[in-house]
Design a protein around this motif. Structure first.
Motif, PDB file in Angstrom:
ATOM      1  N   ASP A 142       0.746  -1.128  -0.181  1.00 28.85           N
ATOM      2  CA  ASP A 142       0.218   0.026   0.206  1.00 28.85           C
ATOM      3  C   ASP A 142       1.426   1.238  -0.416  1.00 28.85           C
ATOM      4  OD1 ASP A 142      -1.949  -1.761  -0.064  1.00 28.85           O
ATOM      5  OD2 ASP A 142      -2.610  -1.363   2.138  1.00 28.85           O
ATOM      6  N   HIS A 150       0.906   6.069  -0.924  1.00 29.47           N
ATOM      7  CA  HIS A 150      -0.047   7.130  -1.331  1.00 29.47           C
ATOM      8  C   HIS A 150       0.129   8.009  -2.279  1.00 29.47           C
ATOM      9  CE1 HIS A 150       0.619   6.527   3.552  1.00 29.47           C
ATOM     10  NE2 HIS A 150      -0.222   7.440   2.843  1.00 29.47           N
ATOM     11  N   ARG A 151      -1.239   8.178  -3.116  1.00 30.00           N
ATOM     12  CA  ARG A 151      -1.395   9.183  -4.237  1.00 30.00           C
ATOM     13  C   ARG A 151      -1.367  11.116  -3.203  1.00 30.00           C
ATOM     14  NH1 ARG A 151      -5.353   7.015  -4.790  1.00 30.00           N
ATOM     15  NH2 ARG A 151      -5.301   6.238  -7.033  1.00 30.00           N
ATOM     16  N   LEU A 162      -1.316  14.510  -4.068  1.00 33.53           N
ATOM     17  CA  LEU A 162      -3.091  15.198  -4.515  1.00 33.53           C
ATOM     18  C   LEU A 162      -2.070  16.703  -3.954  1.00 33.53           C
ATOM     19  CD1 LEU A 162      -5.007  14.569  -1.101  1.00 33.53           C
ATOM     20  CD2 LEU A 162      -4.645  13.419  -3.747  1.00 33.53           C
ATOM     21  N   GLN A 174       7.649  12.339   0.918  1.00 27.89           N
ATOM     22  CA  GLN A 174       6.831  11.473   0.547  1.00 27.89           C
ATOM     23  C   GLN A 174       7.725   9.876   0.864  1.00 27.89           C
ATOM     24  OE1 GLN A 174       6.622  11.573  -4.148  1.00 27.89           O
ATOM     25  NE2 GLN A 174       4.987   9.968  -4.258  1.00 27.89           N
ATOM     26  N   SER A 207      -1.420  13.851   0.861  1.00 24.13           N
ATOM     27  CA  SER A 207      -2.445  12.598   0.217  1.00 24.13           C
ATOM     28  C   SER A 207      -3.489  11.584   0.105  1.00 24.13           C
ATOM     29  CB  SER A 207      -0.808  12.503   0.177  1.00 24.13           C
ATOM     30  OG  SER A 207      -1.037  11.259   1.242  1.00 24.13           O
ATOM     31  N   GLU A 208      -3.401  10.691   0.144  1.00 23.34           N
ATOM     32  CA  GLU A 208      -4.851  10.330   0.037  1.00 23.34           C
ATOM     33  C   GLU A 208      -4.031   8.802  -0.116  1.00 23.34           C
ATOM     34  OE1 GLU A 208      -8.044  10.917  -2.069  1.00 23.34           O
ATOM     35  OE2 GLU A 208      -7.014   9.725  -4.047  1.00 23.34           O
ATOM     36  N   ARG A 260      -3.318   4.621  -1.126  1.00 22.21           N
ATOM     37  CA  ARG A 260      -3.541   4.197  -2.401  1.00 22.21           C
ATOM     38  C   ARG A 260      -3.506   2.392  -2.804  1.00 22.21           C
ATOM     39  NH1 ARG A 260       2.059   3.736  -5.777  1.00 22.21           N
ATOM     40  NH2 ARG A 260       1.938   2.739  -4.580  1.00 22.21           N
ATOM     41  N   LYS A 305      -7.221  -1.532 -13.586  1.00 22.14           N
ATOM     42  CA  LYS A 305      -7.304   1.385 -13.071  1.00 22.14           C
ATOM     43  C   LYS A 305      -7.086   0.221 -11.631  1.00 22.14           C
ATOM     44  CE  LYS A 305      -7.591   3.122 -16.710  1.00 22.14           C
ATOM     45  NZ  LYS A 305      -8.398   4.342 -18.091  1.00 22.14           N
ATOM     46  N   ARG A 306      -6.203   1.413 -11.050  1.00 23.23           N
ATOM     47  CA  ARG A 306      -6.447   0.826  -9.255  1.00 23.23           C
ATOM     48  C   ARG A 306      -7.949   1.716  -8.888  1.00 23.23           C
ATOM     49  NH1 ARG A 306      -1.456   0.305  -7.036  1.00 23.23           N
ATOM     50  NH2 ARG A 306       0.408   0.915  -8.006  1.00 23.23           N
ATOM     51  N   PRO A 341     -10.072   3.223  -6.467  1.00 25.53           N
ATOM     52  CA  PRO A 341     -10.163   5.310  -5.618  1.00 25.53           C
ATOM     53  C   PRO A 341     -10.024   4.899  -4.005  1.00 25.53           C
ATOM     54  CG  PRO A 341     -12.234   4.828  -6.467  1.00 25.53           C
ATOM     55  CD  PRO A 341     -11.756   3.863  -7.170  1.00 25.53           C
TER      56      PRO A 341
END
Length: 308
Positions: A155, A157-158, A160, A178, A197-198, A200, A305-306, A308
């Motif tokens: 896991d 992070h994405r 933002l 990061q 971030s959120e 991922r 695709k990932r 959300p």
């Protein structure tokens, strides 16, 4: 071309047919190329599918029946002929080491590539741990020792952009945040990764060949974005499946539905069946509602695709 895709090289069980080659499958995962179960004719199928020897970084063999391993000799000689510049790891059941060695040295050739043999034994477990993913093996139920394989991305992070801008984090500071999880700023104090971030979720892939229903099948399939699984028989031949150590289309679909699989790929079909659409109908009748593919030779399946 997708950076993460599954390339089907062959889909026949036991013997090839006019339309289906022996087994052979390639998972492209960013910079990795994992070749699964290279049966007879895999080297030629790679050519037809646009898969080069240089693409390969790992070879995973589930078991040493010929339709899953007779292509090893040609593939191994090809990676040496083409002088693949990086080492290649080979995972296979430890009980079949003598088969692997025979195939590796079936004829004379010049070795130019570092091929690391990393046999799997016992109940399996973690067999590779890289920054990008872990690779696990689980014992299956077949007349000869057989393992399935599961790739798990950690896991992450994405980031933002709008939140990064709000906290004034830009340029090299983004990478530092990061890596370290927090960053001291003059205007906003300590900015944490969670603030900009959120989550991922990492992606998951599993490859399950010849087996009856067992705990290993369920563990490998759990939560997969893409599950490739054998469905040698149709449901009306379930007794044959049990006797020979295989799954039916309905059994494979029920496993996938219970495991929350997003995209199910059925393969490894007995030559006794002529209509591949029947496998799809039986899988739907068994309750699988996700994306479904009945594999055919030279098919390319992108990893979903990932979420959300």
């Amino acid at each position: 071309m997708s950076a993460r895709e599954f390339v089907v090289l062959g889909t026949a069980s036991q013997v090839p047919t006019r339309h289906r080659n022996h087994n052979g499958y390639l998972l492209r995962w960013d910079g990795e190329g994992i070749l699964f179960d290279p049966g007879e004719g895999t080297q030629r199928q790679m050519l037809l599918a646009g898969v080069a020897a240089h693409d390969l970084t790992r070879i995973c063999v589930t078991h040493f029946h010929g339709d899953h391993s007779l292509g090893l000799a040609g593939v191994i000689q090809r990676i040496n002929l083409d002088r693949v510049p990086h080492p290649i790891a080979a995972h296979y059941p430890a009980s079949g080491r003598h088969f692997f060695e025979r195939l590796r040295y079936a004829t004379a050739y010049r070795e130019t590539v570092a091929l690391r043999e990393e046999p799997v034994s016992g109940d399996g477990g973690l067999i590779a741990d890289t920054p990008a993913f872990t690779l696990e093996a689980r014992r299956l139920s077949h007349p000869v020792e057989s393992y399935g394989y599961r790739l798990v991305e950690p896991d992450g992070h994405r980031m933002l952009p709008e939140r990064l801008a709000a906290y004034g984090v830009r340029g090299p500071a983004v990478g530092r945040l990061q890596r370290e999880g927090a960053l001291a700023t003059e205007e906003h104090g300590t900015v944490t990764l969670d603030q900009v971030s959120e989550a991922r979720p990492g992606q998951r892939f599993a490859f399950i060949m010849d087996t009856r229903l067992c705990e290993g099948v369920e563990a490998l399939a759990e939560g997969c974005d893409l599950l490739v699984i054998e469905s040698t028989f149709l449901d009306e031949d379930v007794r044959l499946a049990e006797d020979h150590g295989h799954l039916t289309a309905g059994q494979a679909a029920r496993v996938a539905a219970a495991a929350g699989v997003r995209h199910l790929v059925l393969t490894h079909f007995s030559q006794r069946y002529g209509d591949p659409d029947v496998f799809a109908r039986q899988a739907r009748a068994a309750g699988f509602e996700g994306e479904l593919t009945v594999a055919h030779d030279l098919l390319r399946v992108p990893v979903p695709k990932r979420l959300p």
